[in-house]
Write a protein that holds these residues in place. Structure first.
Motif, short mmCIF file in Angstrom:
data_model
loop_
_atom_site.label_atom_id
_atom_site.label_comp_id
_atom_site.label_asym_id
_atom_site.label_seq_id
_atom_site.Cartn_x
_atom_site.Cartn_y
_atom_site.Cartn_z
N CYS A 1 -15.91 11.33 -16.76
CA CYS A 1 -15.11 12.26 -15.98
C CYS A 1 -14.25 11.46 -14.98
O CYS A 1 -13.57 10.52 -15.36
CB CYS A 1 -16.01 13.28 -15.30
SG CYS A 1 -15.16 14.62 -14.45
N PHE A 2 -14.28 11.81 -13.71
CA PHE A 2 -13.47 11.10 -12.73
C PHE A 2 -13.91 9.64 -12.58
O PHE A 2 -13.13 8.79 -12.15
CB PHE A 2 -13.53 11.82 -11.38
CG PHE A 2 -12.45 11.39 -10.43
CD1 PHE A 2 -11.14 11.77 -10.63
CD2 PHE A 2 -12.76 10.61 -9.33
CE1 PHE A 2 -10.13 11.37 -9.75
CE2 PHE A 2 -11.76 10.20 -8.45
CZ PHE A 2 -10.45 10.58 -8.66
N GLY A 3 -15.15 9.35 -12.95
CA GLY A 3 -15.61 7.97 -12.95
C GLY A 3 -14.83 7.11 -13.92
O GLY A 3 -14.64 5.91 -13.69
N GLY A 4 -14.36 7.71 -15.01
CA GLY A 4 -13.52 6.98 -15.95
C GLY A 4 -12.16 6.67 -15.36
O GLY A 4 -11.60 5.59 -15.57
N ILE A 5 -11.60 7.62 -14.60
CA ILE A 5 -10.32 7.39 -13.93
C ILE A 5 -10.46 6.27 -12.90
O ILE A 5 -9.63 5.35 -12.83
CB ILE A 5 -9.83 8.69 -13.25
CG1 ILE A 5 -9.52 9.74 -14.32
CG2 ILE A 5 -8.60 8.42 -12.39
CD1 ILE A 5 -9.16 11.11 -13.75
N LEU A 6 -11.53 6.32 -12.10
CA LEU A 6 -11.76 5.25 -11.12
C LEU A 6 -11.92 3.90 -11.80
O LEU A 6 -11.44 2.88 -11.31
CB LEU A 6 -13.01 5.58 -10.29
CG LEU A 6 -12.91 6.75 -9.32
CD1 LEU A 6 -14.26 7.01 -8.66
CD2 LEU A 6 -11.84 6.50 -8.25
#
Length: 341
Positions: free
Chosen positions: A131-136
Motif C-alpha cells: 500500500c502506501f509503504g510501496g510508495i514510500l
C-alpha cells in the motif's frame, strides 16, 4: 457422508463462536527491537542468518500486523526461515506528530532503517512495501540511489490516483472549492484520527462488509476461513492516526495534482523524480482490489523507464493480495522468485 461431515463441522464451529472462542492464532513471530527514533521502530525477526535481508515497509495509519497477520497467513512466517527478515514500524501517531511530513519518512525514517539493516547484515536490503509503504519505498529508492536497496517489491500501491474509483465522487467537490474543501479539516484536527481511518478502510470494502454475515454462514464448516475473518477484523480495529502535514501533502500532491503519475514529487522542498529509482522491481496488484485497482498500480511501469519492472496480478483484495489465504500460493511464490533473482 461428506455433507454430513460438513454439517457437523459447521455445528461445532458455530457453537465455538457462540461461546466466544476464536479460530485465529495471533501468536506473533518472535522479534527484537534493534533500532528506534521518532516514528521509527526497526524489528529483527528470529530468522535465517544467510541470504540477502528483507525490510518490510508498511503504510502509515496501520498497526504493525499486515506482514504477520496470523499463523498460517503471515509473510514474516514465510520469509523468516529463508533470509534475514526485518520490519519497519512507525508506532502510534498523535496530535504531537501533526508536523511530520513525507520528508520525515523519505529522508529520515527509511534511510535510517535501511542503514540499520545494512549495518547488521553487511548487505543492502530488499524492500517489500505494501500500500502506501510501496510508495514510500519507491520514493526512498529514488532518493538514495541504486546501491542502497537491492530490489523493490511493491504490493497494492496506487501510482495514478485518477484510476482509483473510490476517490472519483470527491473530485467535483474539490474542483468546486478550488481544492480547499478538505484543507481546514486536517489543519484543525492535526491528524486524521484512527476511527476515521478505520471507517475509510471499511467503506472501501463496503460490499464485503455488508455480505460478511452471509459469507460467514456459508463457511461455518471452514475454520481457516473463519480465522481469516477474525484476523481482518482485528487488523481493521487497530488502525492508527495519520499525521496532518503528511495528509496535506498526500491530498494536494497525490490526489489533486496526481504527481506520482506524472513521475515527480516535491518532498521537503526538494523534487524527487521517481525515474531515479532504477532497482529491479516486482509490482503486484490484487485482482479484486477496490482501493488500488490494477490500472492505478500498474502505472508505476510508465514512471520507472530505466528499471526492470515486472508487473503481475494475484488473487485477493487490498489486504488479501498480501496476506490472504490465496497469497501463500500466488503472491508469496512471486516474491520468492523475485528475491532469488
Amino acid at each position: 457422508m461428506a455433507v454430513l461431515d460438513g454439517v457437523l463441522a459447521a455445528a461445532g464451529n458455530m457453537a465455538h463462536r457462540v461461546l466466544g472462542g476464536g479460530f485465529a492464532d495471533f501468536t506473533p513471530m518472535p522479534r527484537t527491537l534493534v533500532d528506534q527514533g521518532r516514528a521509527r521502530f526497526v524489528y529483527h525477526y528470529d530468522s535465517a542468518d544467510s541470504g540477502d535481508p528483507v525490510l518490510l515497509v508498511p503504510p502509515l495509519a496501520v498497526p504493525d500486523t499486515p506482514f504477520d497477520l496470523r499463523r498460517g497467513c503471515s509473510l514474516v512466517e514465510h520469509l523468516a526461515p529463508r533470509r534475514p527478515t526485518y520490519l519497519l514500524d512507525y508506532g502510534p501517531i498523535g496530535f504531537r506528530d501533526r508536523d511530520l511530513g513525507l520528508e520525515h519518512w523519505v529522508d529520515e525514517v527509511l534511510p535510517a532503517a535501511i542503514g540499520t539493516v545494512r549495518e547488521r547484515t553487511g548487505r543492502a536490503p530488499h524492500l517489500i512495501g505494501w500500500c502506501f509503504g510501496g510508495i514510500l519505498s519507491v520514493l526512498a529508492a529514488a532518493r538514495l540511489g541504486i546501491d542502497a536497496i537491492a530490489s523493490l517489491t511493491v504490493v497494492a500501491s496506487p501510482f495514478d490516483f485518477t484510476k482509483m474509483p473510490l476517490l472519483m465522487p470527491f473530485r467535483p467537490i474539490v474542483a468546486a472549492t478550488g481544492g480547499h474543501a478538505f484543507t481546514p479539516v486536517y489543519r484543525a484536527m492535526g491528524t486524521i484520527p484512527a476511527p476515521l481511518v478505520r471507517a475509510a478502510f471499511q467503506v472501501s470494502a463496503l460490499d464485503r462488509h455488508l455480505t460478511k454475515p452471509i459469507a460467514v454462514a456459508t463457511h461455518l464448516h471452514d475454520r481457516d476461513y473463519l480465522a481469516q475473518i477474525e484476523a481482518v477484523e482485528r487488523f481493521t480495529a487497530n488502525m492508527v492516526a495519520y499525521p496532518g502535514r503528511t495528509v496535506g501533502q498526500i491530498y494536494h500532491q497525490f490526489y489533486r495534482a496526481n504527481a506520482l503519475a506524472r513521475g515527480a514529487v516535491e518532498v521537503g522542498g526538494t523534487r524527487i523524480d521517481l525515474a531515479a529509482a532504477k532497482q529491479r522491481t516486482l509490482l503486484i496488484a490484487g485482482r479484486a482490489d477496490t482501493i488500488a485497482p490494477r490500472r492505478a498500480v500498474g502505472h508505476l511501469v510508465k514512471v520507472l523507464p530505466d528499471a526492470e519492472v515486472e508487473f503481475v496480478t494475484a488473487k485477493g483484495g487490498h489486504l488479501g493480495v498480501l496476506t490472504g489465504r490465496a497469497a501463500r500460493h500466488e503472491t508469496w511464490p512471486l516474491i520468492d522468485r523475485h528475491l532469488n533473482g
